[in-house]
Design a protein around this motif. Structure first.
Motif, mmCIF file in Angstrom:
data_model
loop_
_atom_site.group_PDB
_atom_site.id
_atom_site.type_symbol
_atom_site.label_atom_id
_atom_site.label_comp_id
_atom_site.label_asym_id
_atom_site.label_seq_id
_atom_site.Cartn_x
_atom_site.Cartn_y
_atom_site.Cartn_z
ATOM 1 N N LEU A 145 79.061 -38.064 -7.922
ATOM 2 C CA LEU A 145 77.996 -39.056 -7.946
ATOM 3 C C LEU A 145 78.098 -39.901 -9.214
ATOM 4 O O LEU A 145 78.395 -39.391 -10.293
ATOM 5 C CB LEU A 145 76.651 -38.328 -7.897
ATOM 6 C CG LEU A 145 75.388 -39.174 -7.821
ATOM 7 C CD1 LEU A 145 75.388 -40.061 -6.578
ATOM 8 C CD2 LEU A 145 74.145 -38.276 -7.819
ATOM 9 N N ALA A 146 77.869 -41.201 -9.047
ATOM 10 C CA ALA A 146 77.802 -42.097 -10.205
ATOM 11 C C ALA A 146 76.370 -42.600 -10.351
ATOM 12 O O ALA A 146 75.636 -42.697 -9.368
ATOM 13 C CB ALA A 146 78.769 -43.259 -10.027
ATOM 14 N N ALA A 172 82.236 -52.307 -9.092
ATOM 15 C CA ALA A 172 83.346 -51.604 -9.751
ATOM 16 C C ALA A 172 83.305 -50.119 -9.409
ATOM 17 O O ALA A 172 84.326 -49.498 -9.093
ATOM 18 C CB ALA A 172 83.249 -51.796 -11.264
ATOM 19 N N VAL A 173 82.102 -49.552 -9.438
ATOM 20 C CA VAL A 173 81.958 -48.120 -9.221
ATOM 21 C C VAL A 173 82.225 -47.751 -7.766
ATOM 22 O O VAL A 173 82.962 -46.812 -7.465
ATOM 23 C CB VAL A 173 80.541 -47.663 -9.656
ATOM 24 C CG1 VAL A 173 80.245 -46.287 -9.139
ATOM 25 C CG2 VAL A 173 80.422 -47.729 -11.168
ATOM 26 N N LEU A 174 81.642 -48.518 -6.847
ATOM 27 C CA LEU A 174 81.805 -48.176 -5.430
ATOM 28 C C LEU A 174 83.253 -48.355 -4.983
ATOM 29 O O LEU A 174 83.713 -47.700 -4.052
ATOM 30 C CB LEU A 174 80.869 -49.037 -4.566
ATOM 31 C CG LEU A 174 79.393 -48.644 -4.641
ATOM 32 C CD1 LEU A 174 78.530 -49.678 -3.915
ATOM 33 C CD2 LEU A 174 79.163 -47.264 -4.042
ATOM 34 N N ASP A 175 83.963 -49.232 -5.661
ATOM 35 C CA ASP A 175 85.354 -49.502 -5.310
ATOM 36 C C ASP A 175 86.281 -48.338 -5.698
ATOM 37 O O ASP A 175 87.415 -48.267 -5.237
ATOM 38 C CB ASP A 175 85.793 -50.783 -6.023
ATOM 39 C CG ASP A 175 86.905 -51.487 -5.257
ATOM 40 O OD1 ASP A 175 87.108 -51.156 -4.063
ATOM 41 O OD2 ASP A 175 87.569 -52.357 -5.840
ATOM 42 N N ASP A 202 81.806 -40.773 -4.660
ATOM 43 C CA ASP A 202 81.315 -40.490 -3.302
ATOM 44 C C ASP A 202 79.938 -41.072 -3.034
ATOM 45 O O ASP A 202 79.525 -41.190 -1.884
ATOM 46 C CB ASP A 202 81.265 -38.972 -3.082
ATOM 47 C CG ASP A 202 82.633 -38.332 -3.203
ATOM 48 O OD1 ASP A 202 83.601 -38.910 -2.661
ATOM 49 O OD2 ASP A 202 82.746 -37.282 -3.843
ATOM 50 N N GLY A 203 79.235 -41.394 -4.077
ATOM 51 C CA GLY A 203 77.894 -41.943 -3.887
ATOM 52 C C GLY A 203 77.367 -42.489 -5.200
ATOM 53 O O GLY A 203 77.914 -42.193 -6.269
ATOM 54 N N LEU A 204 76.302 -43.282 -5.099
ATOM 55 C CA LEU A 204 75.812 -43.999 -6.273
ATOM 56 C C LEU A 204 74.284 -44.021 -6.284
ATOM 57 O O LEU A 204 73.656 -44.310 -5.259
ATOM 58 C CB LEU A 204 76.363 -45.432 -6.244
ATOM 59 C CG LEU A 204 75.853 -46.415 -7.305
ATOM 60 C CD1 LEU A 204 76.264 -45.973 -8.705
ATOM 61 C CD2 LEU A 204 76.368 -47.820 -7.010
ATOM 62 N N PRO A 216 77.010 -43.763 0.382
ATOM 63 C CA PRO A 216 75.569 -43.810 0.166
ATOM 64 C C PRO A 216 75.206 -44.424 -1.186
ATOM 65 O O PRO A 216 75.776 -44.056 -2.214
ATOM 66 C CB PRO A 216 75.148 -42.334 0.202
ATOM 67 C CG PRO A 216 76.382 -41.570 -0.093
ATOM 68 C CD PRO A 216 77.528 -42.380 0.409
ATOM 69 N N VAL A 217 74.279 -45.370 -1.136
ATOM 70 C CA VAL A 217 73.731 -45.951 -2.357
ATOM 71 C C VAL A 217 72.225 -45.684 -2.311
ATOM 72 O O VAL A 217 71.570 -45.959 -1.303
ATOM 73 C CB VAL A 217 74.007 -47.461 -2.426
ATOM 74 C CG1 VAL A 217 73.320 -48.075 -3.646
ATOM 75 C CG2 VAL A 217 75.513 -47.713 -2.470
#
Lengths: 699, 699
Positions: A301-302, A367-370, A375-377, A406-407
């Motif tokens: 997770l970010a 940037a993160v989702l790329d 796996d999720g944010l 998933p965001v």
């Protein structure tokens, strides 16, 4: 599988008990049917009026021009069953019985409910209720319920065993951003059960997630296997209130005392792959997440936040839920460095700072989702002076749309985020007020992905080297002697028949036989008085250890018999048991306590005299038990640390323990008359194991 | 205690950095001061403009016609310290520094913050900040903050170490029914600390409860004792983030504060009598309850509900929180029988049924509150067709007003209860959506009552039969020999000096001495090579047990010395230690780890070789340790079951263990150079105890 399609998507609905008197249930339901968008034919049934709320009314269901797909019943309880019979004769297949006054009032009501069930079975009618508040389907649309508000449309199916709480949730949902596909008030669930409904909903395209408030679980012969078929396809979240009394029943055994009252439900849910929650908040928080989000493929997770504190709280929560805080790769780092000023932080959790403009959120989240590592944010916004709540929401929707991940939004505040929350939820992004909730729901999303990857094998079912007849014979003998507890030698014979490694115990009825049996085993041996009536065997001189020769065994036989006679002149012992003395090993316990609803529960844990003090034990249901579950069961105990070799000590034979668990599961499934089983200890060696003390009690 | 009265109730406020440019911090603060009701003098300070937002502006604080009670500073960081100096010279006693760019940016900022602290001390100025978003007081009223919304008035004081989260909470509070007395953004807390603020707030009549979001705890020489003085008067609830190691990292990168290990915080909070919560939800749910309710005198809770399901959920939650479900006495039963129809339930939880009119709620709640057995009441309303939300709210307010007991409302739903929730909260009744929350907050209320009943004695401080000088001598010798680990004989001497019962160990440097020492002890004895450099003593033949005579001891001395020489020719051992062999007893562990912030933490738990596997251990801070806390510490372990006599076995001497804990607390407080201490096992006998293996390491 029960076909409930026409229950929720009927072309025609009859309301028995339809009324023109405002406030009456029969009035509200017709009113709801008319005003909440139902497009098919509505047939009010009323013996007196010709017209109900502007619709032509009929005296009987059988007077209708067609067989209605669904019949709602709201008439005095004594009149219900005749109507059901009439409906059955007429060919009706789906009914909702609103009327109360059945099992829940006891007495007559119980009989009335039994008759209702019988009629349903006779005519093959699916019956929801009685004592139901009805059902709604926001896609049909259909409001065949008592609720004065049509619930907001969405993809959450909600099954409630409490009518009042169903109404509460409908009212609450208006402000919570939750939307429903179907809402079902179970009532007494005399006919159609929650298990059938869950199964049906797993095929319903309009339902993404099933959430249930349940006060009991309907007895089902194979609860775990039935729900597994659903839970690998669609998330099922259950709030089960009340505690099971089953666990406490057999508290006389070690295992029974260790099994808490609620452990059977917990175990059954876990093995079924459904999620159990403990509060209403959690039920809907998690439901909302599943209703909006694509599923993550892992637990990385970010976090993006404009308040350092929110980041820290998120990380704290992640640690509680065992989630992984992604470390970004170089490429992502480089992009984040472009997006975030130096005073911020590009290490997860990313701090875009209190003055973050929309573009900084947007570039960071893309940037993160790329990154494949993510796996999720979770994106958190505090309403700082420069935070543009709506702009950030739009950026989130746009940014997230390009990725199947998933965001989850945390909009920490109230009125400022009203519009942003609507926009986000309408676009597949659940929103919460506090970061801990967002982290918690991500954990559920990730756990569901893991449920889908589960491997359901059947090591117990595959077992074929057991001698069932031998055990049947032993049990027959025990019953014939009107005992309920097996002698040690009998228990050993049972273990032997089922391939459970155990220290041999044989019964000698004469000194000569004792000597002979002792010689057949290796010396040293133990001699022990054999009687289920003598409880404190050592205290009366009924046990002698370390016997080294045939002659000694013969002597000790007489000695023990004499001691027993002296202490208990009234008891005729079965003889003296001879047991081989085993080298000691790592001590584990394997036991069984039988739950009245879910059948045998197998316990595994640390063995020895301190079992009930240390409480190092884990339970699994025998029915449907898989290899992975056994491994999980063992891993969740501390004694597993000993079996793996603790601080340089020799490890134990883990496979031998697994085999014992599988064989005891098989034995207790094959013989429902075993009410309790306790093996404590099993000595586990580097190679093999040996059950020392086996207690088997029959019902 | 720090006098902060004029900080929150100033008659005059100067704003350094006051501005006419909309959007600037210096503009917002002046604007807030003017528009949010402050009644005293407002002095904008600005070097250029003569007028700021219609007020006469001054170039310098020292130009003002009076010494302002409070000065707010929002200017570039390099200019802050000169202004503080000027304020100090002028006689200012309270400042809030909004400006960022201090410790949190590292480098220059750290030095700047040190200077700021020094100036504050020099002039005796209370400084909140730097890097604060300001403070508000809704009773003064005073909005000396960055927040564009004046928080709703109430009696909750909120201290936040995160500015962004403070703003978030203010926005959120508008919809949550929460009201504040004061809100304080701590910033870097370089000057006035959270501990000073909490202490001040405990005397503030407008504050009923203090809630804190903290990322670090300021080092305080006697944290526990300071907070105890507060927590017995007023509830203090703390959400301390950065509990995880990963979270701690994020916390330090953000605020520059050092986050301690989590168990130390947990223990410190518990011993202080403050409540630690883990989520933002909980912080405010609990805060709301304390802000509204009178305190219960016990843990007996009654439930009234119009939905059976809600009752069951409440009871489940009560079980989780260990609350007592009151059984009503006959008088109460009789009154309830009058109030509730037969189909309902007058057994706790009381089910007044879905059709309950207002009068039924009213009569039931009065009957229940009138019972002396009832300490608190949760009243739940589901919006059934006949539920009159507003009428029930009025009845609740009226009914509850006659009793000094907490009444908590659960209004399960959304819009229907909007007005009812306002009415209830305005009249001292907190409201929640779900029953579990109501039960949880009652647990906190009841726990606070228990905190007030705590007994704070000082068994460690009262100890006077210890020989500090003897220990000083031993440590001096160890240090002189450049060792950090004590020999067994030295550790025994330390134990002896502090009255800790232990198995005697003496050092022999010759065979003759070994024989003599052995004879002075009772046989059998153990001989063991004495050297902190030889780690695996048994492996090299450095240990011999069961020695029965003087002659044998002499022989073995030579043998062991020879073995050591052979194995480690380069090591010169200190000699051979002679230890008396003790009868075995119940094995416990007592140890100490030193927390950098809170000092020695004493561990107690199950002893023996499996210590790290079983993890049956409980910690308490030595500082301020009370007799009750030691009892609590012991009770929370499983080994206590053995000490009480497990399954007919002999019990252990619990007083002897308590004495060991107190003496080890004293020892480790007296000697900060002890970095680690481990006694494992202590054999506990029916009478007395004996420490077998004592490890002491010096820093």
């Amino acid at each position: 599988m029960t076909d409930l399609n026409k229950m929720f998507n009927p072309d025609s609905v009859a309301i028995v008990g339809a009324s023109n008197s405002e406030g009456k249930v029969g009035y509200i339901i017709v009113n709801n049917m008319i005003n909440d968008g139902f497009k098919g034919n509505i047939y009010p049934i009323n013996p007196k009026d010709d017209e109900i709320q502007g619709l032509k009314a009929y005296k009987n269901v059988s007077d209708l021009p067609e067989v209605p797909d669904l019949v709602i019943v709201s008439i005095p309880s004594v009149l219900v069953n005749p109507v059901v019979e009439e409906c059955g004769e007429f060919g009706v297949k789906n009914m909702v019985v609103i009327t109360a006054g059945f099992k829940e009032i006891g007495g007559d009501g119980v009989e009335r409910e039994n008759q209702l069930v019988a009629l349903g079975e006779k005519y093959g009618i699916n019956i929801i209720g009685p004592n139901s508040l009805g059902i709604t389907d926001s896609h049909t649309p259909l409001n065949a319920s008592f609720s004065q508000i049509m619930p907001p449309e969405g993809n959450i199916a909600f099954i409630s065993q409490s009518g009042a709480m169903m109404v509460a949730i409908i009212d609450w949902s208006v402000t919570s951003g939750i939307g429903f596909s179907k809402i079902i008030s179970l009532g007494n669930k005399a006919g159609t059960t929650e298990i059938e409904l869950i199964e049906y909903l797993s095929y319903d395209d309009e339902t993404a997630v099933v959430i249930c408030y349940l006060e009991s679980i309907t007895e089902d012969d194979d609860f775990v296997r039935t729900l597994r078929k659903v839970s690998y396809k669609k998330p099922v979240i259950i709030l089960k209130s009340g505690s099971s009394s089953a666990g406490a029943e057999a508290a006389s055994s070690h295992t029974g005392a260790l099994a808490g009252s609620d452990i059977a439900f917990d175990t059954a849910f876990k093995q079924s792959g459904v999620f159990r929650v403990t509060t209403m908040d959690e039920l809907f928080d998690v439901g909302l997440a599943f209703s909006k989000c694509p599923l993550p493929t892992g637990r990385n997770l970010a976090i993006i936040t404009n308040a350092g504190g929110g980041g820290v709280l998120s990380v704290d929560a992640m640690e509680r839920y065992n989630l992984d805080l992604v470390k970004f790769d170089e490429k992502t780092n480089a992009r984040l460095k472009e997006a975030v000023p130096e005073e911020g932080s590009i290490k997860n959790p990313i701090d875009v700072l209190g003055d973050a403009p929309v573009i900084r959120y947007k570039e960071s989240l893309e940037a993160v989702l790329d990154s494949d590592d993510v796996d999720g944010l979770v994106v958190m916004v505090c309403p700082t002076a420069s935070a543009d709540a709506d702009g950030i929401a739009d950026a989130l929707v746009e940014g997230a749309s390009g990725f199947d991940k998933p965001v989850i939004a945390v909009n920490m505040g109230g009125p400022i985020f009203e519009n942003a929350n609507d926009v986000l939820r309408d676009n597949g992004i659940p929103t919460y007020v506090f970061p801990e909730t967002a982290v918690k729901v991500f954990d559920y999303l990730a756990r569901f992905a893991a449920v889908q990857d589960r491997n359901y094998d059947d090591p117990v079912g595959e077992l074929d080297d057991v001698d069932k007849e031998a055990v049947e014979e032993i049990f027959a003998k025990v019953k014939a002697e009107e005992r309920d507890t097996l002698l040690g030698s009998e228990a050993y014979a049972v273990a032997e028949a089922y391939g459970i490694e155990a220290a041999p115990i044989k019964l000698a009825t004469s000194a000569e036989e004792a000597g002979q049996l002792a010689e057949e085993m290796e010396f040293p041996v133990v001699l022990k008085i054999a009687s289920d009536k003598i409880l404190h065997k050592s205290d009366i001189g009924g046990v002698k250890v370390g016997i080294q020769s045939k002659e000694e065994a013969e002597e000790v036989f007489e000695e023990i018999m004499a001691n027993a006679k002296k202490a208990h002149p009234d008891i005729v012992p079965n003889g003296v048991e001879v047991q081989k003395m085993m080298d000691s090993g790592i001590e584990v316990l394997v036991g069984m306590v039988r739950d009245s609803q879910f059948g045998p529960m197998i316990a595994f844990g640390m063995g020895g005299v301190l079992v009930n003090l240390l409480e190092d034990v884990s339970f699994k249901l025998a029915k449907g038990l898989t290899t992975d579950e056994i491994a999980e069961q063992m891993e969740s105990t501390k004694v597993m640390g000993l079996l793996k070799g603790f601080r340089g000590e020799a490890p134990g034979d883990i496979e031998a323990v697994k085999s014992a668990i599988i064989r005891i599961a098989k034995l207790t499934l094959d013989f429902p008359e075993i009410s309790e089983l306790d093996i404590n200890p099993i000595f586990v060696y580097e190679k093999g194991s040996s059950a020392l003390d086996i207690k088997i009690k029959l019902a």
